[in-house]
Scaffold this active site. Structure first.
Site, PDB file in Angstrom:
ATOM      1  N   HIS B  15     -18.178 -13.217 -22.549  1.00 57.69           N
ATOM      2  CA  HIS B  15     -17.181 -13.448 -21.512  1.00 57.69           C
ATOM      3  C   HIS B  15     -16.880 -12.162 -20.755  1.00 57.69           C
ATOM      4  O   HIS B  15     -17.596 -11.178 -20.886  1.00 57.69           O
ATOM      5  CB  HIS B  15     -15.931 -14.101 -22.091  1.00 57.69           C
ATOM      6  N   ALA B  16     -15.821 -12.168 -19.993  1.00 56.59           N
ATOM      7  CA  ALA B  16     -15.575 -11.092 -19.032  1.00 56.59           C
ATOM      8  C   ALA B  16     -15.605  -9.690 -19.647  1.00 56.59           C
ATOM      9  O   ALA B  16     -16.262  -8.799 -19.128  1.00 56.59           O
ATOM     10  CB  ALA B  16     -14.242 -11.329 -18.334  1.00 56.59           C
TER      11      ALA B  16
END
Lengths: 572, 87
Positions: B15-16
């Site tokens: 994810h980010a």
């Protein structure tokens, strides 16, 4: 006519004020002359550099105040701005396709938003919000002002936007906002919750086509009960909706007069009419509503829409704000209820085939005691500032309740040792939303000070009906005799043990059900603040004898349809 | 060119935050970094490219690294995964 999701009832008729700068992903084909290319590129580059500076500063602040996790998200936003496939592509659109800088940002952002939203991973879906966030910042910098470049009109208006963040909702000139209509978002978004508690009619998820068609200044009708949105309505529509709006206004006035009167029957039986709430920002509006307190504060909203978990201090601040504001009126705070339809990115919960029967609510809290203890500490500390009651969700087994109480006692002991004040007499209750627990109410009643019946889940579990499934939604009814018998059983068991029972599902705010519940002996009705005055009015217009007769008769009926027809005919 | 596979073990997938760390690391080298998942290719220096691969916990990713400093780059990127993105 457009149709969205109705999230806050009421009719609004007013001209549109549209938040255009927010329309991050609206289609924008604006072209420029080739001689403006260099200038337009420069504008974009400046706004990118400015955004990086702003984000770096925010990141420093986040590191200090929110911890490294939140700061890393801002690093990701900065990395977007350096990404050739993002800002590089924006520049290329100006260079090669003569798009305006604004159009380039909106187009590229729109494509990434669509890409993320199309992914089957919930976490990644939510990254669309990160793209919106960064793009909004770019657009804001491009327009050289704050994000609302249009400013609000001085006349009443209906706010139309792609979506509205909670902080934006709170900055609205409330006396002028007649309604809110958004292209995105749903009934559980923060904006929807706030609109409900502030009593502003609202429709969410009206779609991109609606957003495009809705122009500032155009007249519009919004029906927050059905989700219907009419642009440029004709005379006939205007006349019929004006009539309904007037009727509503008259009703509201009647109800307003009840604000400071107690929820008491004609023969003097007193019950509590209280509010459901989800975000601390609602506090002031709820205190002003004159209700008897809060019957359900959904603490999970503090945990949602973020990638990290709120620490003890942040939770304490939120709980304390609500509890203090109610000045001794009861505030029931439910511990974390996630799983099922509510996901928390920060918990990285595994995907489940059957989430409503799976790892959720108290089951997660007991499996993650460090998380649970943090929440209990924050709750106990806040209990020193007013009257806070703690409620555990999704209890099915007595052992769960005992374990939760054991952890609470441990945390209490820690606080005593450290000399931190809390309410030694703090009341503990549990949700009654699982049929098995309802049937065993007598056993649970010996271990808690109150019950709160959650009809939304109780109906789903009792009738095995997922109400989101359109094919079977007609089977979902809290008037089903099986549900009513469970409710009656729980209330009776609580009274035999000398404790009280509330109800915090949608049934509590349905005036059609008020007399029935009252007659069954319900002590507390908890629902959306804007509709609860109607319930109060029903209570004040009947006697306990009448209500008991209604309850006795209804409990002798054998189908949901019979119950509904009887109550409807009786009310008319 | 160096080619190697890694297993995604971060709880929330790539994810980010891990994607930002990965792109930062890749950006420190001159070599071209390509990340492949199920035939989908992404530029290892583009955070959005990495994120749109949608790599979840348990997925396998293939890295292709080509350039003057490919060995150093490969070692640094492998280390990120070995340490599960905890610096």
């Amino acid at each position: 006519m457009f149709k969205g999701i109705p999230v806050s009832a009421g009719i609004a008729i007013a001209p549109i004020a549209k938040l255009t700068a927010q329309s991050t992903v609206a289609t924008n084909d604006e072209k420029i002359d080739s001689n403006r290319k260099t200038e337009e590129l420069q504008c974009l580059e400046q706004s990118i550099e400015l955004a990086k500076e702003q984000l770096s500063q925010l990141k420093e602040k986040a590191l200090d105040q929110l911890g490294p996790e939140k700061a890393e998200i801002l690093s990701a936003h900065i990395a977007f701005l350096d990404d050739p496939s993002f800002t590089g592509e924006m520049k290329a659109r100006i260079e090669n396709q003569l798009c305006s800088a604004q159009a380039a940002v909106q187009q590229v952002a729109g494509e990434f938003v669509a890409l993320f939203e199309g992914m089957d991973n919930d976490y990644m879906k939510e990254r669309a919000d990160d793209i919106r966030d960064v793009s909004r910042r770019l657009l804001k910098n491009l327009s050289g002002g704050d994000s609302h470049s249009i400013g609000y009109p001085e006349e009443p208006f209906i706010l139309v936007a792609e979506d509205v963040t909670p902080s934006e909702t709170l900055q609205l000139p409330l006396s002028l906002v007649k309604g809110i209509a958004t292209a995105k978002g749903g009934p559980t978004s923060h904006a929807a919750i706030l609109a409900r508690s502030l009593g502003i009619p609202a429709v969410m998820g009206g779609g991109e086509a609606f957003l495009t068609a809705a122009e500032t200044g155009k007249l519009m009708i919004l029906d927050g009960a059905t989700g219907e949105l009419f642009l440029d309505p004709d005379e006939g529509q205007l006349a019929s909706f004006r009539e309904r709006a007037e009727q509503e206004a008259a009703d509201r006035e009647t109800l307003e007069a009840l604000k400071d009167l107690p929820a008491v029957t004609l023969d003097g039986h007193r019950v509590h009419v209280v509010a459901n709430m989800a975000v601390p920002e609602e506090t002031e509006a709820l205190v002003a509503s004159g209700l008897d307190g809060v019957g359900l504060f959904r603490s999970e909203f503090l945990f949602m829409d973020r990638s990290n978990l709120p620490d003890e201090e942040e939770q304490f601040t939120a709980y304390q704000r609500v509890v203090s504001a109610f000045q001794g009126k009861p505030v029931i705070i439910r511990t974390l209820d996630v799983g099922g339809d509510k996901h928390l990115p920060a918990l990285a919960l595994p995907r489940e085939d059957n989430p409503f029967l799976g790892f959720r609510a108290i089951r997660i809290s007991l499996a993650r005691p460090e998380l649970f203890r943090t929440q209990l500490r924050a709750l106990l500390r806040a209990s020193a500032y007013g009257r806070l009651l703690i409620m555990f969700p999704m209890i099915s087994h007595l052992e769960q309740l005992r374990e939760a109480k054991r952890l609470l006692e441990e945390v209490k002991a820690e606080l005593r040792t450290s000399g931190i004040p809390f309410d030694e007499e703090i009341a503990i209750g549990m949700m009654m939303e699982i049929p098995g627990a309802c049937l065993q109410a007598d056993a649970f009643a010996k271990e808690v000070q109150f019950f709160s019946i959650g009809t939304n889940d109780l109906v789903q579990y009792t009738l095995a009906v997922d109400r989101m499934n359109e094919n079977i939604a007609h089977l979902y009814s809290y008037y089903h005799p099986a549900v009513l018998r469970l409710i009656s059983h729980v209330i009776n068991a609580s009274h035999r043990a000398g404790i009280w029972t509330g109800l915090c599902g949608e049934m509590a705010s349905d005036p059609l059900a008020t007399e029935l519940l009252l007659g069954m002996g319900l002590n507390e009705f908890s629902g959306a603040a804007a509709v609860m005055p109607k319930v109060k009015a029903r209570i004040r217009s009947t006697t306990m004898d009448q209500a008991k007769q209604v309850a006795r008769h209804v409990l002798s009926l054998s189908s949901a349809e019979e119950v509904y027809s009887y109550l409807r005919d009786k009310t008319e | 060119m160096i080619r190697f596979d890694v297993h995604v073990t971060a709880a929330g997938g790539l994810h980010a935050r891990p994607a930002a760390l990965l792109v930062n690391k890749a950006g420190q080298f001159q070599s071209k970094v390509t990340v492949i998942k199920d035939q989908k290719k992404a530029d290892g220096k583009s955070i959005l490219g990495i994120m749109t691969l949608g790599a979840s916990l348990g997925d396998w990713l293939t890295f292709e690294i080509e350039g003057a400093d490919e060995e150093q780059a490969a070692a640094a990127l492998k280390e990120l995964f070995d340490k599960q993105f905890e610096s």
